[in-house]
Design an enzyme around this catalytic site. Structure first.
Site, PDB file in Angstrom:
ATOM      1  N   HIS A  13       0.921  -1.226  -0.088  1.00 24.31           N
ATOM      2  CA  HIS A  13       0.121   0.021  -0.196  1.00 24.31           C
ATOM      3  C   HIS A  13       0.839   1.299   0.102  1.00 24.31           C
ATOM      4  CE1 HIS A  13       0.416  -0.740   4.274  1.00 24.31           C
ATOM      5  NE2 HIS A  13       0.779   0.396   4.534  1.00 24.31           N
ATOM      6  N   HIS A  18       4.200   7.158   3.648  1.00 22.03           N
ATOM      7  CA  HIS A  18       5.022   6.038   3.422  1.00 22.03           C
ATOM      8  C   HIS A  18       4.663   4.847   2.309  1.00 22.03           C
ATOM      9  CE1 HIS A  18       2.144   4.256   6.566  1.00 22.03           C
ATOM     10  NE2 HIS A  18       2.417   3.069   5.812  1.00 22.03           N
ATOM     11  N   GLU A  22       7.928   0.892   4.930  1.00 20.26           N
ATOM     12  CA  GLU A  22       7.238  -0.033   5.837  1.00 20.26           C
ATOM     13  C   GLU A  22       7.556  -1.392   5.042  1.00 20.26           C
ATOM     14  OE1 GLU A  22       3.138   0.129   6.255  1.00 20.26           O
ATOM     15  OE2 GLU A  22       3.224  -0.921   8.142  1.00 20.26           O
TER      16      GLU A  22
HETATM   17 CO    CO Z   1       1.345   1.345   6.221  1.00 25.23          CO
END
Ligand code: CO
Length: 136
Positions: A7, A79, A130
């Site tokens: 994502h 992010h 991440e």
């Molecule tokens: Co995230």
């Protein structure tokens, strides 16, 4: 190791407005707001045909995204999340390559119930990354 994009997370000042932009203007499939007090955010998941967007709005005091919003008052890219098969193995490989991991270096359970880690943006050319362990 080849990572899948899981994502892209965007911090927004107004979650309702942002959800309506994605749903009504862009025509995306937008979920309901989901409060995640343990992460200090309310999140809206948006499903795209080949990935996901997460809209994040601060929740409660000391939210990790509050400071971001103070600097970027209009919101913005927070992010990217890359999927890995084994987050510990990937952490160890990256640390050996000189990449720093944020916090205590131990994975935490993220918004999707999977172990996650964040890499220091200073070691990633300015972008917060991440890593999320997703069982193959
Ligand atoms: Co995230």
């Amino acid at each position: 190791m080849r990572h899948r994009l899981n994502h892209v997370a965007l911090v927004v000042p107004d979650l309702t407005l942002a959800a309506s932009t994605w749903r009504d203007v862009l025509g995306a499939e937008v979920g309901q707001p989901l409060p995640l007090p343990e992460h200090g955010v309310t999140v809206v998941f948006i499903d795209l045909p080949n990935s996901r967007i997460e809209l994040l709005q601060p929740l409660g005091d000391g939210s990790p995204v509050s400071r971001f919003l103070e600097k970027h008052t209009g919101g913005g890219l927070h992010h990217l999340c890359l999927e890995v098969d084994d987050v510990i193995a990937e952490r160890d490989r990256l640390v050996a390559a000189g990449v720093r991991v944020l916090g205590d270096g131990q994975p935490k359970i993220g918004a999707h119930g999977n172990p996650v880690l964040f890499l220091n943006p200073a070691d990633m050319n300015g972008t917060l990354i991440e890593l999320e362990e997703v069982s193959p």
